[in-house]
Write an enzyme that holds these catalytic residues in place. Structure first.
Site, PDB file in Angstrom:
ATOM      1  N   LYS A   1      19.787  40.497  55.994  1.00  0.00           N
ATOM      2  CA  LYS A   1      19.953  41.282  54.758  1.00  0.00           C
ATOM      3  C   LYS A   1      18.592  41.567  54.152  1.00  0.00           C
ATOM      4  O   LYS A   1      17.611  40.864  54.396  1.00  0.00           O
ATOM      5  CB  LYS A   1      20.844  40.559  53.735  1.00  0.00           C
TER       6      LYS A   1
ATOM      7  N   VAL B   1      12.765  33.525  60.965  1.00  0.00           N
ATOM      8  CA  VAL B   1      13.074  32.233  60.353  1.00  0.00           C
ATOM      9  C   VAL B   1      12.297  32.100  59.040  1.00  0.00           C
ATOM     10  O   VAL B   1      11.092  32.395  58.995  1.00  0.00           O
ATOM     11  CB  VAL B   1      12.697  31.075  61.317  1.00  0.00           C
TER      12      VAL B   1
ATOM     13  N   ASP C   1      23.340  32.802  49.697  1.00  0.00           N
ATOM     14  CA  ASP C   1      23.374  34.049  50.474  1.00  0.00           C
ATOM     15  C   ASP C   1      24.441  34.044  51.559  1.00  0.00           C
ATOM     16  O   ASP C   1      24.651  35.068  52.222  1.00  0.00           O
ATOM     17  CB  ASP C   1      22.020  34.262  51.185  1.00  0.00           C
TER      18      ASP C   1
END
Ligand code: C5P
Length: 300
Positions: free
Chosen positions: A11, A97, A138
């Site tokens: 996202k 990451v 999230d």
């Protein structure tokens, strides 16, 4: 049941308005999440006990123990349904990451959907969403994808309409940034500026109507004018080189540039496919084109 694979999107927050710090340590948010077509794949296979492996980009930085959010998701789901968390989770990573693109959250949402299928639980969507919200702010959005307004600490979602495709290029930075560190720096900058960082003193943020309209219209110029990220100053303060990355993207033809979430990945909105290709070439150390919106966690 044999192994199942779930694809989960990254996202970008096209609006990230940060309100004050609440008594529980989280910040009130009004954020607009947009899922982008950059994916991790989570495979759940039968096993005795819980095992986790990973492959792909940045794999050395993926924890392969019980602290991995995907492992925590499997344990939480098993506990909720009174089954043993017997699963081999394999994560194929393409999402950076600790990059501000919800890679860990995506893996958690993917693990929930994959384990639900592997164990034949048939968990209702609302149950999965509630588990997602417990795992992280999230994670619910990683499950639903598309575009959504996130309020509360980001976990309360209202779907938003998107009237067209948006073309992004994401420039990946060396090393990640810790989300708590970036929020702490945001608070510190507010106090240093003479303001308060407490929810009790600050108005709750709201969605930007111009940004919501830009998404609905599918207008990249309108979206580029409305992009905002209250964490950007904090990410740049912790990682000053990001200012140069943002400027380089603008110089290479981006309509707009912003730090993705808490960073350090930088997101550039491109006016065309050719412009996206030229933009990506401006970042030889690593840049990834991706389209949005993208669907949420999908069982393949
Ligand atoms: O919810 P999540 O685990 O992703 O949050 C990670 C950290 O980010 C929290 O522990 C907190 O420090 C910070 N955070 C915050 N306000 C939010 C979301 C996250 O302060 N709305």
């Amino acid at each position: 049941m044999s192994a199942v694979t779930v694809r989960v999107p990254a996202k970008v927050n096209v609006q990230l308005s940060v309100g004050g710090r609440r008594p529980d340590g989280f910040h009130d948010l009004a954020t607009v999440f947009l899922a982008v077509g950059l994916y991790d794949h989570v495979t759940a296979a039968p096993a005795d006990g819980l095992r986790i492996t990973a492959a792909g980009r940045d794999v050395a930085r993926v924890p392969l123990d019980a602290t991995n959010l995907a492992a925590r998701a499997a344990v939480a789901l098993a506990k909720r349904y009174g089954v043993e968390p017997d699963v081999h989770l394999h994560i194929d990573k393409d999402i950076p990451v600790a990059g501000g693109m919800a890679g860990g959250s995506a893996d958690a949402a993917g693990a929930l959907v994959a384990c639900d299928a592997l164990w034949g639980l048939g968990a209702p969507r609302e149950e999965l969403l509630a588990l997602c919200a417990e795992l992280g702010s999230d994670v619910p959005f990683s499950l639903v994808g598309g575009a959504a307004l996130g309020t509360g600490r980001g976990e309360i979602l209202t779907p938003l309409e998107v009237g067209g495709e948006f073309r992004w290029v994401f420039a990946v930075a060396e090393g990640g940034l810790s989300t708590p560190d970036v929020y702490r720096e945001c608070d510190r900058l507010r106090r240093a500026g003479g303001g308060s960082d407490l929810a009790a003193d600050l108005a709750a943020p709201g969605a930007d109507p111009a940004l919501v309209a830009a998404l609905r219209e599918g207008s990249a110029p309108a979206l580029s004018a409305a992009l905002s990220n209250d964490l950007q100053a904090a990410s740049v303060s912790l990682r000053p080189a990001l200012a140069g990355t943002l400027a380089a993207g603008l110089a290479a033809g981006a309509l707009a540039a912003l730090v993705s979430g808490s960073g350090p990945t930088c997101a550039f909105l491109a006016p065309s496919e050719a412009a996206a290709t030229a933009l990506a070439a401006a970042f030889p150390a690593g840049a990834y084109p991706a389209l949005s919106p993208a669907p949420g966690a999908t069982l393949l």
